[in-house]
Scaffold this motif. Structure first.
Motif, PDB file in Angstrom:
ATOM      1  N   ASP A  16     -57.528  88.146 -24.040  1.00  0.00           N
ATOM      2  CA  ASP A  16     -58.455  87.915 -25.150  1.00  0.00           C
ATOM      3  C   ASP A  16     -58.777  86.437 -25.326  1.00  0.00           C
ATOM      4  O   ASP A  16     -59.644  86.076 -26.103  1.00  0.00           O
ATOM      5  N   THR A  17     -58.063  85.574 -24.597  1.00  0.00           N
ATOM      6  CA  THR A  17     -58.316  84.131 -24.641  1.00  0.00           C
ATOM      7  C   THR A  17     -58.356  83.603 -23.214  1.00  0.00           C
ATOM      8  O   THR A  17     -57.335  83.627 -22.521  1.00  0.00           O
ATOM      9  N   LEU A  18     -59.527  83.148 -22.801  1.00  0.00           N
ATOM     10  CA  LEU A  18     -59.709  82.634 -21.451  1.00  0.00           C
ATOM     11  C   LEU A  18     -59.886  81.118 -21.520  1.00  0.00           C
ATOM     12  O   LEU A  18     -60.743  80.622 -22.260  1.00  0.00           O
ATOM     13  N   ILE A  19     -59.076  80.393 -20.768  1.00  0.00           N
ATOM     14  CA  ILE A  19     -59.149  78.937 -20.737  1.00  0.00           C
ATOM     15  C   ILE A  19     -59.362  78.498 -19.296  1.00  0.00           C
ATOM     16  O   ILE A  19     -58.610  78.896 -18.400  1.00  0.00           O
ATOM     17  N   ALA A  20     -60.402  77.707 -19.077  1.00  0.00           N
ATOM     18  CA  ALA A  20     -60.728  77.240 -17.728  1.00  0.00           C
ATOM     19  C   ALA A  20     -60.660  75.726 -17.669  1.00  0.00           C
ATOM     20  O   ALA A  20     -61.061  75.032 -18.605  1.00  0.00           O
ATOM     21  N   VAL A  21     -60.151  75.219 -16.553  1.00  0.00           N
ATOM     22  CA  VAL A  21     -60.178  73.783 -16.281  1.00  0.00           C
ATOM     23  C   VAL A  21     -60.972  73.563 -14.998  1.00  0.00           C
ATOM     24  O   VAL A  21     -61.156  74.471 -14.202  1.00  0.00           O
ATOM     25  N   LYS A  22     -61.456  72.373 -14.827  1.00  0.00           N
ATOM     26  CA  LYS A  22     -62.161  71.888 -13.647  1.00  0.00           C
ATOM     27  C   LYS A  22     -63.535  72.533 -13.448  1.00  0.00           C
ATOM     28  O   LYS A  22     -64.569  71.883 -13.536  1.00  0.00           O
ATOM     29  N   SER A  23     -63.586  73.871 -13.192  1.00  0.00           N
ATOM     30  CA  SER A  23     -64.855  74.551 -12.881  1.00  0.00           C
ATOM     31  C   SER A  23     -65.033  75.769 -13.782  1.00  0.00           C
ATOM     32  O   SER A  23     -64.879  76.918 -13.337  1.00  0.00           O
ATOM     33  N   PRO A  24     -65.330  75.557 -15.078  1.00  0.00           N
ATOM     34  CA  PRO A  24     -65.379  76.685 -16.020  1.00  0.00           C
ATOM     35  C   PRO A  24     -66.440  77.723 -15.682  1.00  0.00           C
ATOM     36  O   PRO A  24     -66.203  78.922 -15.858  1.00  0.00           O
ATOM     37  N   MET A  25     -67.594  77.320 -15.225  1.00  0.00           N
ATOM     38  CA  MET A  25     -68.650  78.287 -14.933  1.00  0.00           C
ATOM     39  C   MET A  25     -68.203  79.262 -13.852  1.00  0.00           C
ATOM     40  O   MET A  25     -68.379  80.478 -13.979  1.00  0.00           O
ATOM     41  N   GLN A  26     -67.607  78.719 -12.790  1.00  0.00           N
ATOM     42  CA  GLN A  26     -67.142  79.576 -11.710  1.00  0.00           C
ATOM     43  C   GLN A  26     -66.000  80.476 -12.174  1.00  0.00           C
ATOM     44  O   GLN A  26     -65.952  81.670 -11.860  1.00  0.00           O
ATOM     45  N   THR A  27     -65.084  79.902 -12.956  1.00  0.00           N
ATOM     46  CA  THR A  27     -63.944  80.679 -13.446  1.00  0.00           C
ATOM     47  C   THR A  27     -64.394  81.811 -14.355  1.00  0.00           C
ATOM     48  O   THR A  27     -63.948  82.964 -14.215  1.00  0.00           O
ATOM     49  N   PHE A  28     -65.297  81.518 -15.300  1.00  0.00           N
ATOM     50  CA  PHE A  28     -65.778  82.546 -16.218  1.00  0.00           C
ATOM     51  C   PHE A  28     -66.543  83.630 -15.469  1.00  0.00           C
ATOM     52  O   PHE A  28     -66.418  84.827 -15.773  1.00  0.00           O
TER      53      PHE A  28
END
Length: 573
Positions: free
Chosen positions: A408-420
């Motif tokens: 329910d909580t997604l946290i991205a570092v470096k490349s958020p667009m790709q991760t999401f």
């Protein structure tokens, strides 16, 4: 079930005029039937409680004599957390005609206005005793003994945590144990000073107020959702990072499932370590599943397993039996292909332990793409009601969808667009409408609370304490590199004295002539260096104020700047 324990005061809270109503008793029984533990925390002596409250055996534990005596009704075990004051103290009180005077196993009690005589006697005899007040009652106990210390010891004996405890009371002697617990409640007849310090005040008084609290807890059982509940106090929030450089952003510490994802070197470990530090600092028990041995130097934990030894489930549960102990399960001895099966065998035991004790509060699974790969049926070991999971991975698209669906909580570092994008494609979730950055600088992240209307937001990562301490040692005695050193050059560049750290800066500052020192002082070179190279905004601000104070001699300004640095950094002797 997070709120596993109800700890309640007796007089003025559970009871009215010393009696507990049938309605209140019925509510206590229903709460116990629902799997809760009941602890009575009272200033009364055990013998007194037995006389006026025959149903005391309903409780799993009784903390009596204002924290000095612990009693377990099921086993009749009794534990004293102190000793009775010496006989000379009791005799001195009697010689002063203190009346009434009650002598317990540890406690000596009377009533106002006898407190002055009691305090005078303690002082004259030089005794290490304290006086605690309770709506006119005057209680004498060993120093450090109160309802909080008694409840802490009782919970420790029961292998339970204050982080799973709701406490309710009404008087000043209750404040210690109310503040200790995860959620604090005052009944409506409580003293104003108590009401102002708790998380929630009931509408009803005494036993009816306790019933009101119990109904709220039972309703919470049905919804199984603490995320936005008013029974989740803000004081336990976990700081995630900073917005716009200065505003703190938080997450709730409970009932979250977090996925932290991004490429290697993007800052995942830094962010994960910081979150784990803050969980532990708040008193939440953490169990870290560490496949690659990346957390072995993590402070405030014990480690089970290594490259030669594989820990068993029994060893893990034994290590976690102490609520204050945090655990790293090192799986370096387990082959990569065997790790999913290992976790599939361990995780049910951890979740069963949670049912019994409410702990561990957080299960951290590093390299989760190894532990729950797409080829593995994670649904067997990850029920959809599970929470308090922090998963860390490089590739969310390589994680089983049954595990990703819990997030329910997604946290991205470096490349958020790709991760999401990879995350949403894996579970069939729609991407957020907000425009996401394709790349982030080191030290930044983007968080998305999936079950809310909020859009993803960017934040600055707060370094873990252990990394900040490492950086501070570097600043104090390491080598910052030529581009970050301070150079004492003087007004005509007649000098070229390099300070590669704070220790060298102080040594050189003590030796340069006054003219050189003042030249850099008036240009604000010292505060600019601290701001831009040391990255210490608060120290730079303090030094800047010294630089602008016009009536200081060179020696005074040197001493003040030296003291400002030494107050923040431990410099080599």
């Amino acid at each position: 079930m997070h709120y596993l324990i109800l700890a309640t005061d007796y007089d003025g809270t559970l009871a009215k005029d010393g009696k507990v109503s049938e309605t209140t008793l019925d509510a206590l029984k229903r709460l116990q039937k629902a799997g809760r533990k009941l602890i009575l925390v009272t200033g009364r002596q055990l013998e007194d409680i037995w006389k006026i409250f025959p149903e005391v055996d309903l409780f799993d534990c009784v903390v009596a004599e204002n924290g000095a005596v612990i009693y377990f009704p099921a086993t009749r075990e009794e534990l004293l957390l102190g000793s009775l004051p010496p006989e000379k103290f009791v005799q001195a009180l009697r010689s002063r005609n203190i009346n009434p005077l009650s002598i317990g196993k540890v406690i000596v009690a009377t009533w106002e206005p006898n407190e002055n005589e009691v305090l005078t006697t303690i002082r004259e005899l030089g005794l290490d005793l304290q006086v605690i007040f309770n709506k006119g009652a005057v209680m004498v106990l060993p120093a450090g003994v109160n309802k909080a210390s008694g409840l802490s010891e009782a919970l420790s004996k029961m292998e339970l945590s204050v982080r799973n405890t709701v406490a309710v009371g009404d008087a000043e002697n209750d404040l210690a144990f109310l503040k200790l617990c995860e959620f604090s409640v005052a009944v409506s007849n409580a003293l104003p000073s108590v009401k102002s310090e708790v998380d929630w005040v009931t509408q009803s008084s005494r036993g009816d107020g306790v019933v009101e609290l119990i109904e709220r807890l039972l309703t919470l059982d049905l919804t199984e959702d603490l995320r936005e509940s008013s029974i989740l106090p803000d004081r336990h929030r976990i700081i995630l990072g900073k917005l716009d450089g200065d505003r703190d952003v938080y997450i709730q510490p409970l009932n979250r499932n977090i996925l932290l994802a991004g490429i290697s070197g993007g800052g995942k470990s830094t962010l994960a370590t910081g979150l784990i530090e803050r969980f532990i600092d708040k008193g939440y028990q953490v169990c870290i599943i560490d496949p690659e041995g990346d957390y072995q130097k993590f402070e405030q934990t014990v480690v089970l397993g290594n490259a030669q030894q594989i820990p068993s489930s029994a060893e893990v549960l034994t290590a976690l039996s102490k609520p204050e102990q945090n655990l790293i399960v090192n799986l370096m001895g387990v082959k990569i292909d065997d790790r999913p099966l290992f976790l599939a065998q361990l995780l049910p035991s951890l979740l069963e332990m949670r049912v019994r004790t409410g702990r561990p509060h957080w299960i951290v699974i590093d390299e989760v793409h190894h532990m729950f790969p797409t080829s593995w049926d994670a649904a067997v070991t990850l029920p959809q009601s599970v929470n308090g999971i922090l998963m860390v991975t490089v590739h969310p698209e390589h994680v089983a969808t049954s595990a990703l669906s819990l997030i329910d909580t997604l946290i991205a570092v470096k490349s958020p667009m790709q991760t999401f994008t990879n995350f949403c494609n894996a579970i069939g979730h729609q991407l957020p409408n907000a425009q996401l950055p394709s790349e982030l600088a080191s030290g930044s992240g983007v968080a998305w609370l999936l079950n809310t209307e909020e859009q993803p937001f960017k934040f600055e990562v707060i370094l873990p304490l252990q990394e900040r301490q490492r950086h501070m040692r570097t600043y104090a005695e390491g080598n910052l590199g030529s581009d970050r050193c301070f150079f004492f050059r003087g007004e005509n560049n007649q000098l070229n004295l390099k300070a590669q750290n704070l220790n060298m800066f102080i040594q050189l500052a003590a030796g340069v002539d006054d003219r050189t020192w003042l030249h850099h002082l008036h240009l604000h070179d010292y505060s600019n260096w601290l701001q831009n190279s040391i990255k210490d905004e608060s120290l730079a601000k303090e030094v800047s104020e010294i630089e602008t104070t016009t009536d200081l001699s060179p020696a005074d300004s040197r001493d003040r700047i030296k003291s400002a640095i030494e107050n923040r950094y431990t410099l080599p002797a």
